[in-house]
Enzyme design. Structure first.
Site, PDB file in Angstrom:
ATOM      1  N   HIS A   1       0.810  -1.230   0.000  1.00  0.00           N
ATOM      2  CA  HIS A   1       0.000   0.000   0.000  1.00  0.00           C
ATOM      3  C   HIS A   1       0.832   1.263   0.000  1.00  0.00           C
ATOM      4  CE1 HIS A   1      -3.898  -2.015   0.946  1.00  0.00           C
ATOM      5  NE2 HIS A   1      -3.111  -2.879   1.577  1.00  0.00           N
TER       6      HIS A   1
ATOM      7  N   LYS B   1      -0.085  14.258   1.086  1.00  0.00           N
ATOM      8  CA  LYS B   1      -1.472  14.466   0.651  1.00  0.00           C
ATOM      9  C   LYS B   1      -1.767  15.947   0.395  1.00  0.00           C
ATOM     10  CE  LYS B   1      -3.133  10.341   3.151  1.00  0.00           C
ATOM     11  NZ  LYS B   1      -3.788   9.479   2.150  1.00  0.00           N
TER      12      LYS B   1
ATOM     13  N   LYS C   1      -9.125  13.107   4.694  1.00  0.00           N
ATOM     14  CA  LYS C   1      -8.125  12.031   4.681  1.00  0.00           C
ATOM     15  C   LYS C   1      -7.147  12.299   5.815  1.00  0.00           C
ATOM     16  CE  LYS C   1      -7.306  13.391   0.361  1.00  0.00           C
ATOM     17  NZ  LYS C   1      -7.491  12.111  -0.330  1.00  0.00           N
ATOM     18  N   ARG C   2      -6.291  11.298   6.118  1.00  0.00           N
ATOM     19  CA  ARG C   2      -5.260  11.551   7.117  1.00  0.00           C
ATOM     20  C   ARG C   2      -4.435  12.776   6.735  1.00  0.00           C
ATOM     21  NH1 ARG C   2      -4.625   7.616  11.203  1.00  0.00           N
ATOM     22  NH2 ARG C   2      -2.705   8.659  11.841  1.00  0.00           N
TER      23      ARG C   2
ATOM     24  N   THR D   1      -9.067   5.923  -1.841  1.00  0.00           N
ATOM     25  CA  THR D   1     -10.383   5.301  -1.975  1.00  0.00           C
ATOM     26  C   THR D   1     -11.482   6.331  -1.701  1.00  0.00           C
ATOM     27  OG1 THR D   1     -10.046   4.497   0.281  1.00  0.00           O
ATOM     28  CG2 THR D   1      -9.777   2.898  -1.495  1.00  0.00           C
TER      29      THR D   1
ATOM     30  N   LYS E   1     -15.223   7.249  -3.532  1.00  0.00           N
ATOM     31  CA  LYS E   1     -16.504   7.467  -2.843  1.00  0.00           C
ATOM     32  C   LYS E   1     -17.095   8.816  -3.240  1.00  0.00           C
ATOM     33  CE  LYS E   1     -14.527   4.819   0.908  1.00  0.00           C
ATOM     34  NZ  LYS E   1     -13.699   4.920   2.123  1.00  0.00           N
TER      35      LYS E   1
HETATM   36  C1  26Q Z   1       3.209   0.936  10.512  1.00  0.00           C
HETATM   37  C2  26Q Z   1       4.138   0.751  11.529  1.00  0.00           C
HETATM   38  C3  26Q Z   1       3.844   1.126  12.832  1.00  0.00           C
HETATM   39  C4  26Q Z   1       2.606   1.686  13.108  1.00  0.00           C
HETATM   40  C5  26Q Z   1       1.692   1.876  12.109  1.00  0.00           C
HETATM   41  C6  26Q Z   1       1.985   1.503  10.800  1.00  0.00           C
HETATM   42  C7  26Q Z   1       1.004   1.734   9.707  1.00  0.00           C
HETATM   43  C8  26Q Z   1      -0.357   1.689   9.946  1.00  0.00           C
HETATM   44  C9  26Q Z   1      -1.250   1.948   8.939  1.00  0.00           C
HETATM   45  C10 26Q Z   1       1.427   2.017   8.430  1.00  0.00           C
HETATM   46  C11 26Q Z   1       0.517   2.267   7.418  1.00  0.00           C
HETATM   47  C12 26Q Z   1      -0.842   2.237   7.673  1.00  0.00           C
HETATM   48  C13 26Q Z   1      -1.850   2.534   6.664  1.00  0.00           C
HETATM   49  C14 26Q Z   1      -1.600   2.792   5.407  1.00  0.00           C
HETATM   50  C15 26Q Z   1      -2.669   3.148   4.467  1.00  0.00           C
HETATM   51  O1  26Q Z   1      -3.807   3.363   4.854  1.00  0.00           O
HETATM   52  N1  26Q Z   1      -2.363   3.227   3.166  1.00  0.00           N
HETATM   53  C16 26Q Z   1      -3.385   3.590   2.189  1.00  0.00           C
HETATM   54  O2  26Q Z   1      -3.965   2.391   1.715  1.00  0.00           O
HETATM   55  C17 26Q Z   1      -5.076   2.670   0.886  1.00  0.00           C
HETATM   56  C18 26Q Z   1      -5.728   1.359   0.520  1.00  0.00           C
HETATM   57  O3  26Q Z   1      -4.943   0.676  -0.409  1.00  0.00           O
HETATM   58  C19 26Q Z   1      -4.667   3.463  -0.339  1.00  0.00           C
HETATM   59  O4  26Q Z   1      -5.822   3.815  -1.045  1.00  0.00           O
HETATM   60  C20 26Q Z   1      -3.909   4.724   0.064  1.00  0.00           C
HETATM   61  O5  26Q Z   1      -3.404   5.372  -1.072  1.00  0.00           O
HETATM   62  C21 26Q Z   1      -2.776   4.360   1.028  1.00  0.00           C
HETATM   63  O6  26Q Z   1      -2.140   5.532   1.508  1.00  0.00           O
END
Ligand code: 26Q
Length: 805
Positions: free
Chosen positions: A362, A548, A542-543, A650, A654
């Site tokens: 991702h 972004k 979004k985050r 995503t 939406k």
């Molecule tokens: C990693 C290490 C320690 C703590 C947390 C994490 C962590 C947690 C969540 C790293 C990444 C995430 C989430 C990533 C994420 O949401 N990525 C998004 O995924 C979507 C679904 O595929 C995409 O549409 C987005 O582009 C992408 O940013």
């Protein structure tokens, strides 16, 4: 009076009277409340139980059928499931919307209040977790034998509030009340171990761990559309093997007596906020192993009892999907089970495991790729560290790899290469992202394994993201298309000719306006903010992340403020700029950006000249439930990441589906959205991913762009001078220095193009008919972005599993 619980089958769905009795039964006998004294939450619990009863029969039937027909099972392993509320979804899936509303209102209970009384289950950060939730819905709707596996966090993503414009965080506690959807499975427990040492014994490796916790399963049924099929989401909760130490208790040391359970339960206590600065935390690694090991133990147990004792047949019956590298420890863990427990030779176990496992990537951001120090891995999982080394050398023997390809490098275990090497298929989440994966992070591995990487462009579930959140649009679609679109979203194509029909456009516009009014009322009630429903609702949700580029949006907003102040008499297109999103608590720059949005917003909102022209609204604590209100009300969708950095997005899907026009860069799935809706119905601007790379390689200097763009220069000078922060004029010195000096995300380089496209958008808005035509065409052409299509793609290209419907 009823004494037996009602068992209701969707084939013979209840009539209103049966439903009424079921609710009353549960109010009395499950919730223990006299209807005369029942509060809203009591009613919600009773309604939920009555609805849950209806899901049980299809759930059992699905389980039996999958067993009898020996379906290949898909196991979706994800650290995050961003589910949101479940009741409305379940009611809609069963087709009982009207009836439940009527029955609830007959009890004199406010139906909307009852639905929104449910806590929003936020067991995820954002896109990745929400994708997992959409996939659960789609896997049940298309009839795949699927199990979701994750962690039952006691505390989901933190609650955000603003104190003086700064983000503050509070613990989220969705489990404070009973969670009425889940079934605790005390009989489904696995011992998960950590630490200790590995001893060699007759050529066998024996792991002697020094810490063990229990993983206890909690099951939530996941019904698909019309209850034809129901899968299971199994979340693991950590428990101590011994809850209590009697020895310290007898000494009177009551705290020490409870210590084992406190320590063990820490593992599933809280969701880590997505934060690249949080890398390398032992507890995170323990969480990852905890849920991965429990899930694999469960998968293997089911296989051995229902399929075969020959573990080499595992890949025929099981496909495991790893949602990012978070469960990538699955590869060494599965090898460990096969080698240490089932006596498979290592090389065979390597192949068996790899034939089951698949990995979704991702992100390409190097700082976000998971790494663990060899020391930490060796301490927490000594046997796995050995196996990882063995995997690394085995792979080196299998293929002629260059020195650059390594799992263990510079004292760190790289989870990306581990997942890649351990997977039968590796996928990206949009066409661009998949191509970039092949050219960048996995360039060498892709050359060694050219068939391994495939694309599966993300999608979203139309049940939650149109049917439930946008009843006005749903009614319009049903009127013109029937209701097949809910499971066959390509049917939206049939709307395209209606874009030229003035009366249809008017109905579409009326639906949009109703949604904007609903949002306006919500903002009034929750924030005391009044917005004009006739203004353009321009939304970025979004985050908060530098890539972004919420910064680009707010800098443009400030430039627009300057422009309006210079010519207040001009006929400005009224806009309400709406932001929503959380920053990781440790991400200082993201928190500064939030404060800047709030500071600029406060200045603009206090300026009487802006009245009816420009307004900034930033409701705190953006989550799934808020998205369900914002998305249907959007006119303009901001998807403005630095090209090459957003894997897919995503929210972009939406918003477009719900009739918002996109202003976006050629990044992630925006590219595919642009192809689908057509260049005339989207506002594309800015550098391409290739141009970003080329500009960077040529030595990017933001100062040159700033000097050439007086509007941007002016805003930066104002921010630096404290125009928006008179109480602390130097607040943004660091942020402005960053933009002028390095600007890694190229805000300055894209500013002019963004300004120009926003001008065009203001112009376009004035032609209401043309705008609505584009809005209709957005909805009409977005059918391909249903997560049903995505899931069928995974089933066909990756899992080799057969959807039943
Ligand atoms: C990693 C290490 C320690 C703590 C947390 C994490 C962590 C947690 C969540 C790293 C990444 C995430 C989430 C990533 C994420 O949401 N990525 C998004 O995924 C979507 C679904 O595929 C995409 O549409 C987005 O582009 C992408 O940013």
């Amino acid at each position: 009076m009823l004494t037996e619980p009602l068992i209701l089958h969707p084939e013979s769905l209840p009539d209103a009277e049966a439903l009424r009795r079921a609710i009353e039964y549960h109010l009395r006998y499950t919730t223990g409340k006299n209807p005369k004294a029942a509060k809203l939450t009591d009613w919600r619990m009773a309604v939920t139980r009555a609805i849950r009863d209806l899901v049980i029969a299809p759930w059992f039937e699905t389980t039996e059928r999958v067993r009898a027909e020996r379906h290949k099972r898909v196991c979706y392993l994800s650290m995050e499931f961003l589910i949101g509320r479940l009741l409305e979804d379940a009611i809609a899936n069963l087709g009982l919307d009207e009836m439940v509303r009527k029955v609830v209102e007959d009890f004199d209970v406010d139906y909307t209040a009852l639905l929104t009384d449910e806590p929003d289950a936020a067991l995820g950060n954002g896109g990745l977790g929400r994708l997992a939730a959409c996939f659960l819905d789609s896997m049940s709707t298309v009839g795949l034998a699927a199990h979701g596996y994750g962690i039952r966090y006691n505390h989901g993503l933190f609650r955000q509030s603003f104190e003086n414009g700064w983000q503050t965080e509070d613990a989220e506690d969705w489990l404070r009340q009973v969670h009425p959807w889940e079934f605790e499975r005390p009989e489904t427990q696995y011992r998960i171990s950590f630490g200790g040492e590995v001893r060699q014994h007759d050529g066998h490796h024996q792991w002697r761990p020094d810490e063990t916790v229990l993983a206890v399963g909690y099951d939530t049924p996941v019904p698909g559309w019309r209850g034809r099929w129901a899968n299971t989401l199994r979340l693991w909760s950590a428990k101590a093997e011994r809850e209590f130490d009697l020895e310290p208790f007898n000494r009177g040391d009551y705290m020490a007596a409870a210590a084992p359970s406190v320590l063990a339960e820490t593992i599933s206590r809280v969701l880590y906020p997505d934060d690249t600065t949080e890398q390398g935390k032992a507890l995170r690694l323990k969480q990852e192993y905890f849920f991965t090991a429990a899930s694999l133990a469960d998968i293997l147990r089911r296989f051995l009892t229902h399929h075969d004792t020959d573990v080499t047949k595992l890949p025929q019956f099981i496909a495991i999907q790893l949602n990012d590298t978070h469960p990538a420890i699955a590869f060494p863990e599965l090898i460990r089970l096969l080698v240490d427990v089932h006596q498979q030779p290592f090389a065979e176990a390597f192949e068996t495991a790899r034939s089951c496992l698949h990995y979704t990537n991702h992100t390409l951001l190097p700082e976000a790729l998971e790494r663990w120090s060899v020391g930490l891995m060796g301490r927490v999982l000594p046997r796995h560290m050995e196996l990882i080394d063995q995997i690394d050398s085995h792979h080196a023997n299998l293929v002629k790899r260059s020195a650059g390809v390594k799992i263990v490098d510079h004292g760190e275990v790289h989870m990306g290469p581990l997942a890649f090497i351990g997977a039968r298929r590796v996928n990206g989440v949009s066409a661009l992202h998949t191509n970039l994966m092949k050219q960048t992070v996995f360039k060498e591995l892709n050359a060694l394994h050219p068939d391994r990487i495939v694309n599966q462009t993300n999608g979203v579930t139309p049940r939650r993201w149109i049917y439930n959140c946008n009843p006005a649009l749903r009614a319009l679609l049903n009127e013109h298309l029937g209701d097949d679109w809910v499971t066959d979203l390509d049917r939206l194509q049939d709307l395209a000719p209606l874009a030229d029909d003035a009366s249809f456009r008017q109905s579409f516009a009326a639906a949009k306006r109703a949604n904007k009014l609903y949002l306006a009322r919500h903002l009034e009630n929750t924030m005391g903010v009044a917005v004009d429903p006739d203004a353009m609702f321009d939304i970025q949700i979004k985050r908060i992340h530098e890539y972004k580029r919420q910064l680009l949006n707010i800098l443009h907003t400030a430039a627009q403020w300057n422009a309006i102040r210079k010519e207040p008499g001009k006929d400005w297109t009224p806009r309400v700029k709406i932001f929503g999103g959380k920053a990781a608590p440790g991400y200082a720059m993201a928190k500064q950006i939030i404060k800047l949005i709030n500071d600029i917003g406060a200045t603009i909102n206090a300026d009487p000249v802006m009245e009816g022209r420009l307004q900034v609204v930033y409701p705190p604590n953006y989550n799934v439930s808020m998205a369900e209100i914002l998305i249907p009300a959007a006119d303009l969708s901001e998807q403005i990441s630095t090209a090459g950095m957003e894997a897919s997005g995503t929210g972009n899907m939406k918003l477009s589906m719900n009739g918002a026009l996109t202003v976006g860069t050629l990044d992630g799935a925006n590219i595919e959205i642009a192809e689908a809706v057509g260049a005339d119905n989207i506002f594309i601007f800015g550098m391409t991913a290739d141009q970003v790379t080329a500009t960077r390689e040529a030595g990017y200097d933001p100062a040159a762009y700033i000097a050439a763009e007086p509007r941007l220069a002016e805003v930066l000078e104002q921010i630096a001078a404290g125009t928006f922060s008179p109480d602390d004029p130097h607040r943004y010195a660091g942020l402005v220095d960053m933009l002028r000096g390095s600007d890694w995300f190229m805000v300055a380089a894209d500013f002019s193009a963004y300004w120009d496209v926003q001008q065009r958008i203001d112009e376009s808005w004035r032609d209401r008919e043309a705008w609505m035509r584009s809005a209709v065409l957005n909805t009409a052409h977005m059918g391909w972005f249903s997560s049903d299509r995505t899931i069928r793609g995974y089933a066909r290209d990756i899992w080799e599993a057969q959807p039943k419907f």
